[in-house]
Structures are given as C-alpha cells and as structure tokens.
Scaffold this motif. Structure first.
Motif, PDB file in Angstrom:
ATOM      1  N   GLU A 271      -8.927  26.023  57.223  1.00 59.31           N
ATOM      2  CA  GLU A 271     -10.384  26.129  57.187  1.00 59.31           C
ATOM      3  C   GLU A 271     -10.866  25.802  58.592  1.00 59.31           C
ATOM      4  O   GLU A 271     -10.664  24.677  59.056  1.00 59.31           O
ATOM      5  CB  GLU A 271     -10.972  25.122  56.203  1.00 59.31           C
TER       6      GLU A 271
ATOM      7  N   GLU B 112      -4.913  17.948  52.609  1.00 62.41           N
ATOM      8  CA  GLU B 112      -5.757  18.540  53.644  1.00 62.41           C
ATOM      9  C   GLU B 112      -5.756  17.598  54.840  1.00 62.41           C
ATOM     10  O   GLU B 112      -6.078  16.421  54.690  1.00 62.41           O
ATOM     11  CB  GLU B 112      -7.176  18.726  53.093  1.00 62.41           C
TER      12      GLU B 112
ATOM     13  N   LYS C 281      -9.013  13.805  47.154  1.00 62.20           N
ATOM     14  CA  LYS C 281      -9.676  15.094  47.297  1.00 62.20           C
ATOM     15  C   LYS C 281     -10.885  15.209  46.374  1.00 62.20           C
ATOM     16  O   LYS C 281     -10.811  14.951  45.177  1.00 62.20           O
ATOM     17  CB  LYS C 281      -8.662  16.189  46.978  1.00 62.20           C
TER      18      LYS C 281
HETATM   19 MG    MG Z   1     -12.112  22.432  52.002  1.00 61.39          MG
END
Ligand code: MG
Ligand code: ADP
Length: 482
Positions: free
Chosen positions: A15, A218, A269
């Motif tokens: 991203e 992430e 998350k």
């Molecule tokens: Mg995201």
C-alpha cells in the motif's frame, strides 16, 4: 529435511501513499509548501473547525486520473468520498476523508520484469498532521509530543497492489518503478526520506502448494528502498521461524526499526468496520466524464520504461547509460531536448554521464540550477564535431557554460581557444620541440617509437591543446625521420 527457503512461498502486497504535488491542499486553499514554520499553513477547514465545508481540489482528481492511466487502471466514472473515523492527535477532525468502496481508479497493473503486478485500486484521501515526539529518547521515552498541522489535508493517493509480489527484491523493484512513474508524471516528488512517498508492506508466507494465503503482518516506517527490502527480508524470516517452531503468525501492524534492523509489534490489526466508514455527507459524489479523461490521456508524458527502450533501440545508448539518464528526470529532459535538435546522442550522453555528472556531484548542484542550457551545450557539441575546438578545450568551456552561461562560440573567441588552423604555425612548434629534445630524438631513432607520445604531449603543451592531433602526429613523424 526440506530446506526452509524452498518450503514456503512469500506473498506481499504493498500500500503506497504518495503526497500529490498540488499547490494547495485537497479540500481547502492552504498551501502545501514543505518546510514552513510549524502550524503556519493551516485554515479552519484543514484544522477541522466545526461548521466548515470541504471543497474538492480538481487538480487532485486530475493527478489521480493521470496516475491511474499510467498504471493501466480503469477510471471510475462515478466515485465518492467516505469518512473513516478514528481518534488520534494528528487528526483534528477525528475522521479522515478518504475513499472506501468507490475509488477513482481500479484494476490496473505495473510490469516488473516478466511479471505484471496487479493494482487493486488507487484512491484519494487527505494526509494527517505530523506528530513530533520530543525529549531525548524518541517515541518510547519522550516526555511530550508536538503536533504540526501543516501536513493535515495534503492530498494523498493510495496505490494498493494485489498480493502478487513474491520477494523483497521484487517489492523494491515495484516501489522503484512506481516512484519513477509518479515523478515523471509530476504528481509526486517521490522522496522516501522526507515521507512524500510512503509504503506499508503486507507480508505473509504459506507452504508451497497451499491455496489459501497465510496470515499477514503489515510493516510500516521504511524510509528508504534499502529499509523496505531489509524490513521485508526480516519479516519473512520472522514468520518462517514462528511457523517452523509450530506457532502462528498473528495479524498485526509492525514497525520497522532501521537502527536495530528489526520489526516490532505496534498494534493489532484493525478491521474496516472499526472505522465506521460512511459516505462523506459534505461532498457530493463525483462524476468524471470520459472527455476529460481523454484530455488527461493526451498529456501523458513518455514513461520511464518507454524512454529507456527508445534510448537503447533508437539512439544506440548502452543499457547502463540509458538507465542512468532516465533515472534522473532533469538529465532525461535535457538530453531529449539536445537530441531532438539533431545533436549526436552518443556524444551528448557521454558528456552528461561524464563531465557534467562529475561537476554536479562535486559542487552538489542540480543540472536545472546551473547555467547550462540545451542550446549552449549543443553549440559546444557542434564546435567539437566541426573540429573547431578539441575535447580537452571543450572541458574548460563546459565549466564556464555551467557557471556563467553564454555561448561556446563567444568563449572561444574571447579566450582564443579555437584550433590553430594554420599548419605552418604548428610546423614551427613541432620543429622547435624536436630541436629542444635531442635525447628523445635519439631514442626514437634507436627504434623506441613510444617516445612519439612524449613529443605529441610537448606540442600540445606549447599550443595549449589547440593543435589537431592528427596533424601534429603526421608532422612529428616527418620531422623525427629527417
Ligand atoms: Mg491497509
Ligand atoms: P486493509 O485495508 O485491511 O489493509 P486490504 O485487503 O485492502 O486490507 O489489503 C491491503 C494490502 O494487503 C493489499 O496490498 C493486499 O494485496 C495485501 N494483502 C492482503 N492479504 C494479504 C496476505 N495474506 N498476504 C500478503 N498481503 C496481503
């Protein structure tokens, strides 16, 4: 036992947030200028005062569409903005205006080597402010934090890839290609260190042959390409170790620590429903008509990959030279201007890659900040091609063009730098040099032909490089054999 490296397959999706190079912010007229005094580039809208209304900056949409076209996306005719709610001190409104289910661009791809990395979407949103954690020990140990709202409301494009990336090197290559494209489009300055281009990497592994994706983590906070690659490598190893030890990877956001070379857990998350997305009531849905998209398409510049190929196949540059020139937009624009006016591409590239790059590096300046123009550079190349000046003389002329500008022709005239066209002048100097060096003449006559180089050097010294080498050579051989 099977080697661990061949047992798992790596799955990565990136991203990427790109700050758009607009003059003003996405929903107000505050300037986006970087490096201004803290909290000076703000207004009631980007500070989220009650009762204010956002007005969409059309330039933001144009830039998003242009990027979408460059990344082979479908441009949505209808698109809308949504509210993403969360509380954080860098977000004065307590929500971010973003796009959720109807982004401006969808379903594109970017070619990396032999592979097409699919792009899921590109959406527009506003940036948050910047927190500065004060105190000696940084984030963990700081006693207080400051917030700078100058960044609040700066337009962002979020470019989301599908999980098609399968190694740290490939992620880096993808990011580098993306950076090159946004810079060529003029939509983002692509500076990772300053954070105008930022990347979150979603990483998971799965046993080879397994269909379902593994659980991803992430990773954020990589401020360079090197950091991106290292962070991903670290994260892959961490996940392999967990699974090999019989554990489970948990879905979470992790922070890369560049000094320690590790990632560590930041928060578990969050899910989309945590944000309570709903359509932004202060902005009407957006219709982008096809005609405008067509107009934007017409303004598409030549993209880096095409430019590199053209330099190699049409202009005969080496892959390396083409790569270096294209990597620097300023160089490539300059080079294109020189070449389209008919100058020799090879010669122009050699000067750019050699003396010009060396000068810029040594003096820490950008090409566009010097007085060298495509026009005065071309004139210099012409003088060399015509034999009016030597390459060595050109080197000194070049420095003057860079520092003071003017024309090569004028510099040659003023400083008497043109080649000596009169053969008898050269002959006199050759005769004198031969007469002055009897010992070397002996050596030459005794068969040591290399001393010819010495004589050429002497003549060049006497003429300050203004004699044609072939003429000097010919005359020297004649005089030495007398
Ligand atoms: Mg995201
Ligand atoms: P979110 O908005 O919650 O971050 P998305 O589904 O939009 O989640 O995906 C974000 C990014 O994560 C995308 O780039 C996507 O390709 C990538 N991604 C999704 N699932 C995985 C996975 N299992 N492993 C690696 N990357 C993934």
């Amino acid at each position: 036992m099977e080697a661990v490296e061949t047992k798992y397959e790596v799955v990565i999706g990136l991203e990427v947030h790109a700050q758009m190079k607009t003059k003003t912010k996405i929903f107000c007229g505050s300037t986006t200028e970087f490096g201004q005094e803290h909290n000076s580039q703000v207004c009631p809208v980007c500070l989220g005062y009650p009762g204010v209304l956002p007005v969409l900056n059309k330039e933001v949409v144009r830039m998003a569409v242009l990027t979408g076209l460059a990344l082979n996306c479908e441009i949505a005719e209808y698109s809308k903005f949504d509210r993403k709610q969360y509380f954080y001190p860098d977000l004065p409104k307590n929500y971010q205006i973003s796009q959720y289910d109807m982004p401006i661009c969808k379903d594109g791809w970017l070619q990396i080597g032999e592979k097409k990395i699919r792009i899921n979407r590109i959406h527009m949103e506003e940036d948050a402010g910047k927190l500065i954690h004060a105190g000696a020990a940084g984030l963990a140990g700081s006693s207080y934090s400051l917030v700078d709202y100058n960044r609040t409301g700066i337009p962002l494009m979020e470019i989301v890839s599908e999980p098609d990336i399968s190694s740290a090197e490939e992620a880096r290559a993808y990011m580098e290609a993306l950076r090159e494209i946004v810079r060529y489009l003029g939509v983002c300055d692509g500076n990772l260190e300053e954070g105008s281009l930022r990347c979150d990497a979603n990483i998971s592994i799965r046993p080879v042959g397994q269909k379902e994706y593994g659980t991803r983590a992430e990773v954020k906070n990589m401020n360079s390409f090197k950091a991106l690659q290292h962070a991903i490598e670290y994260e892959i190893n961490r996940q392999v170790d967990i699974i090999e030890a019989g554990g489970k990877v948990i879905q979470e956001t992790r922070l890369w620590n560049d000094e320690k070379g590790i990632t560590s857990s930041m928060r578990s998350k969050e899910e989309a429903h945590d944000y309570r997305y709903f359509p932004e009531p202060d902005l009407v849905p957006m219709k982008v008509d096809k005609e405008w998209v067509e107009q934007i398409k017409q303004t598409m510049p030549e993209l880096p990959v095409a430019k590199r190929n053209r330099y190699i196949t049409e202009l005969g540059l080496s892959e390396y030279d083409a790569g270096v020139l294209v990597d620097s937009i300023e160089m490539a624009i300059f080079f294109d201007e020189v070449v389209t006016s008919g100058s020799n591409a090879k010669a122009a590239s050699n000067w750019l890659m050699g003396d010009i790059t060396a000068y810029l590096k040594e003096n820490k300046v950008k090409l566009t900040d010097t007085n060298l123009t495509a026009k005065n550079f071309m004139e210099m190349l012409d003088l060399i091609a015509k034999g009016a000046i030597s390459k060595n003389i050109a080197k000194t002329i070049l420095v003057q063009l860079i520092e003071k500008g003017g024309t090569a022709q004028d510099i040659v005239k003023e400083q008497g730098l043109s080649m000596i066209s009169d053969d008898s002048t050269i002959r006199d100097i050759v005769v004198k040099v031969v007469a002055d060096n009897p010992k070397e003449v002996e050596k030459f006559k005794a068969g040591k032909k290399q001393v010819l180089g010495f004589f050429v050097g002497q003549v060049m010294k006497e003429t300050k490089g203004r004699a044609k080498p072939d003429v000097v050579n010919k005359m020297l051989v004649e005089e030495l054999n007398k």
